[in-house]
Design a protein around this motif. Structure first.
Motif, short mmCIF file in Angstrom:
data_model
loop_
_atom_site.label_atom_id
_atom_site.label_comp_id
_atom_site.label_asym_id
_atom_site.label_seq_id
_atom_site.Cartn_x
_atom_site.Cartn_y
_atom_site.Cartn_z
N ILE A 210 9.52 8.84 9.65
CA ILE A 210 8.67 9.52 8.98
C ILE A 210 9.40 9.39 7.37
CG2 ILE A 210 7.45 11.54 7.76
CD1 ILE A 210 6.40 12.18 10.67
N GLU A 211 10.63 9.70 7.45
CA GLU A 211 11.47 9.72 6.34
C GLU A 211 11.68 8.24 5.65
OE1 GLU A 211 12.00 11.82 4.17
OE2 GLU A 211 13.62 11.22 3.06
N THR A 212 11.81 7.25 6.98
CA THR A 212 12.07 5.96 6.42
C THR A 212 10.74 5.58 5.70
OG1 THR A 212 13.33 5.39 8.33
CG2 THR A 212 12.02 3.53 7.47
N TYR A 213 9.60 5.95 6.15
CA TYR A 213 8.13 5.68 5.62
C TYR A 213 8.24 5.98 4.22
CZ TYR A 213 5.25 2.32 8.42
OH TYR A 213 4.66 1.16 9.00
N ASN A 214 8.65 7.41 4.13
CA ASN A 214 8.57 8.20 3.00
C ASN A 214 9.52 7.28 1.68
OD1 ASN A 214 8.05 10.28 0.95
ND2 ASN A 214 9.86 11.22 1.78
N ARG A 215 10.62 7.08 2.23
CA ARG A 215 11.53 6.45 1.23
C ARG A 215 11.14 5.02 0.75
NH1 ARG A 215 17.35 7.97 1.05
NH2 ARG A 215 17.19 10.05 1.34
N LEU A 216 10.67 4.07 1.71
CA LEU A 216 10.13 2.82 1.50
C LEU A 216 9.05 2.88 0.76
CD1 LEU A 216 10.55 1.00 4.99
CD2 LEU A 216 11.98 0.20 2.88
N SER A 217 8.08 3.96 0.92
CA SER A 217 6.84 3.74 -0.14
C SER A 217 6.97 4.57 -1.41
CB SER A 217 5.78 4.74 0.81
OG SER A 217 6.23 5.96 1.15
N LYS A 218 8.04 5.21 -1.46
CA LYS A 218 8.65 5.58 -2.93
C LYS A 218 9.53 4.64 -3.73
CE LYS A 218 8.95 10.42 -2.67
NZ LYS A 218 9.57 11.52 -2.40
N ASN A 219 10.00 3.56 -2.95
CA ASN A 219 10.87 2.45 -3.40
C ASN A 219 12.07 3.01 -3.45
OD1 ASN A 219 9.12 0.11 -3.93
ND2 ASN A 219 7.87 1.54 -5.30
N ILE A 220 12.57 4.09 -2.59
CA ILE A 220 14.00 4.42 -2.74
C ILE A 220 14.75 3.38 -1.72
CG2 ILE A 220 15.40 6.16 -1.90
CD1 ILE A 220 13.16 8.35 -2.99
N SER A 221 15.63 2.78 -2.18
CA SER A 221 16.33 1.84 -1.31
C SER A 221 17.92 2.34 -1.21
CB SER A 221 16.35 0.39 -1.87
OG SER A 221 16.48 0.46 -3.24
N GLU A 222 18.60 1.34 -0.18
CA GLU A 222 19.91 1.57 0.08
C GLU A 222 20.96 0.81 -1.04
OE1 GLU A 222 21.07 1.15 4.30
OE2 GLU A 222 18.78 1.17 4.51
N GLU A 223 22.16 1.42 -1.16
CA GLU A 223 22.98 0.60 -1.85
C GLU A 223 23.27 -0.78 -0.99
OE1 GLU A 223 26.45 2.26 -4.35
OE2 GLU A 223 27.45 1.02 -3.14
N GLY A 224 23.18 -1.89 -1.78
CA GLY A 224 23.45 -2.98 -1.27
C GLY A 224 22.81 -4.15 -2.08
N TYR B 33 0.61 -1.21 0.02
CA TYR B 33 -0.06 -0.04 0.17
C TYR B 33 0.84 1.35 -0.10
CZ TYR B 33 -3.17 -3.51 1.15
OH TYR B 33 -3.85 -4.95 1.28
N GLY B 34 2.06 1.24 -0.70
CA GLY B 34 3.03 2.25 -0.60
C GLY B 34 2.33 3.70 -1.18
N SER B 35 1.24 3.58 -2.28
CA SER B 35 0.80 4.82 -2.66
C SER B 35 -0.06 5.36 -1.61
CB SER B 35 -0.22 4.46 -3.98
OG SER B 35 -1.19 3.54 -3.83
N PHE B 36 -0.83 4.48 -0.82
CA PHE B 36 -1.54 5.13 0.28
C PHE B 36 -0.88 5.79 1.38
CE2 PHE B 36 -4.24 2.01 -1.85
CZ PHE B 36 -5.25 2.83 -2.33
N VAL B 37 0.33 5.25 1.43
CA VAL B 37 1.46 5.72 2.41
C VAL B 37 1.70 7.10 2.14
CG1 VAL B 37 3.75 5.52 3.68
CG2 VAL B 37 2.30 3.59 3.35
N GLN B 38 2.02 7.33 0.75
CA GLN B 38 2.38 8.54 0.23
C GLN B 38 1.25 9.60 0.30
OE1 GLN B 38 5.18 10.23 -1.21
NE2 GLN B 38 6.14 8.50 -0.09
N LYS B 39 0.05 9.33 0.16
CA LYS B 39 -1.24 10.07 0.39
C LYS B 39 -1.32 10.50 1.86
CE LYS B 39 -3.98 8.41 -3.37
NZ LYS B 39 -5.04 7.23 -3.69
N ALA B 40 -1.04 9.54 2.80
CA ALA B 40 -1.33 10.02 4.12
C ALA B 40 -0.10 10.80 4.61
CB ALA B 40 -1.37 8.48 4.93
#
Ligand code: FEO
Length: 405
Positions: free
Chosen positions: A240-254, A205-212
């Motif tokens: 909040i930033e962790t949720y923001n990145r996860l819900s935008k599919n922004i991930s870490e190098e690894g 439900y990443g897109s709903f996280v972004q809406k919230a």
């Protein structure tokens, strides 16, 4: 129980569950879990925010009575109807018959369906407020986090956001309730358990996280009180930033390397790949033997890191079964921006590699190189092909767009 009034007139009255093995009978709980409940004591009315899972109900009532033996609960606010939070509603209603149940229209349908309760209810909608005398609750609808009825409740005067499951994590409370009471070592465990919670419960439900997040962006917040894990106070921006990145599919190098190996041959390919990735400067390499590690931990790392390599033997002219299950879980949740490759082994037919490639087309992965297919056991040619693939993969990973968390 030592009283836990973490901000004026607001008490943590949640409970630990250290005995349940699997959350939702699916996800292991090596560090336990909390069901968080909060008492807001107004000058004229008291509101309980969330109840707890039914097996812990009497603990919740004891906590309330330790605050005031004659306590009156005027309102029970239900931000989320999943039974780990709503399970005690009927019992609470018995102990506190004056209690009105507050929720939105969807909440009320579920309240009737699960508990046959349809009276003494108060329906709220976006922006509605509830007067507790000197304190005010305001309601914000945040559907599909992660059920249709989910909403959040904001205590205006104290700037407290009761966020439902959002920003929650697995892990029992070990003394420290607010993050400012918890040291960095313990916090690291909660952070990993937040990744795992997100990957397994919320990721679809990443897109709903972004809406919230967009809806909440203008609201001043001093405390984030979710339904699981510690209260966030010092680390609000981080979670909040962790949720923001996860819900935008922004991930870490690894890189996550997930492998199945019946007799160790595929595992030999994994060792070659991993070593070469490290030589190429990739520092976060997480290897999971899918036959030993529960899927929830693998999903956690897949959502956290940008690279994914699957190493899999062909089995019954198809994919090694636990790898197929993992791919189904990824398809169900959806994931993007993954740099991907695969290697595989076979005895007489390399059908597994082809089937994984077909499945991964739907996942919109960025595929790197040509999969290495090994017949029966490792050879110098196989090692050379794996080394070459790992070099290509490391290069692609470093060039990929996503930023480091
Ligand atoms: Fe913690 Fe969705 O229940």
């Amino acid at each position: 129980m030592i009283l836990s009034e973490f901000t004026q007139n607001v008490f943590y009255v949640g409970v630990n569950d250290q005995t349940t093995y699997q959350f939702e009978n699916l996800w292991p709980l090596p560090y336990g879990v909390t069901y968080n409940s909060y008492l807001v004591k107004g000058s004229t009315k008291n509101a309980l925010i969330e109840s707890v899972e039914i097996s812990q109900c009497m603990k919740l009532i004891e906590r309330l009575r330790s605050i005031d033996p004659e306590i009156r609960i005027d309102y029970l606010v239900i931000n989320h109807m999943e039974p780990d939070h709503s399970g005690s509603v009927s019992v609470l209603k018995h102990y506190f018959p004056e209690m009105q149940i507050v929720g939105n229209l969807q909440t009320m349908g579920m309240l009737k369906g699960y508990y046959n309760i349809s009276t003494d209810t108060l329906v709220v909608k976006e922006g509605d407020t509830l007067d507790l005398g000197n304190l005010t609750l305001r309601f914000h609808m945040t559907p599909m986090l992660h059920w249709p009825e989910t909403m959040m409740t904001y205590l205006v005067e104290n700037k407290v956001l009761f966020s439902g499951d959002a920003f929650g994590c697995f892990g029992a409370i070990n003394g420290g309730i607010v993050d400012s009471e918890i040291g960095n070592d313990s916090m690291l465990t909660y952070k990993l358990e937040m990744f795992r919670y997100y990957a397994n419960i919320v990721a679809k439900y990443g897109s709903f996280v972004q809406k919230a997040l967009s809806k909440l962006s203008g609201i001043p917040i001093d405390y984030v009180c979710s339904t699981h894990g510690p209260i966030w106070h010092e680390r609000i921006n981080d979670v909040i930033e962790t949720y923001n990145r996860l819900s935008k599919n922004i991930s870490e190098e690894g890189v996550v390397i997930v492998y199945g190996s019946m007799y160790g041959h595929t595992e030999e390919m994994v060792d070659v790949l991993a070593r070469q990735l490290a030589v190429c400067g990739i520092k976060n390499i997480k290897i999971h033997n899918i036959s030993k590690t529960h899927e929830s931990f693998i999903l956690r790392d897949i959502y956290r890191y940008r690279g994914l390599i699957i190493a899999c033997p062909t089995y019954n002219a198809s994919i090694f079964p636990p790898v197929e299950t993992l791919l189904s879980s990824l398809l169900l949740r959806g994931t993007e921006n993954k740099v991907f490759t695969q290697v595989g082994s076979f005895t007489w037919s390399p059908a597994g590699i082809k089937k994984i490639a077909e499945l991964c087309q739907s996942l919109k992965f960025q595929s790197v190189g040509i999969p290495v297919s090994m017949k029966q056991s490792i050879t110098a040619d196989t090692i050379a092909a794996c080394l070459d693939l790992a070099k290509q993969f490391a290069s692609a990973l470093k060039q990929s767009d996503a930023t480091i968390v």
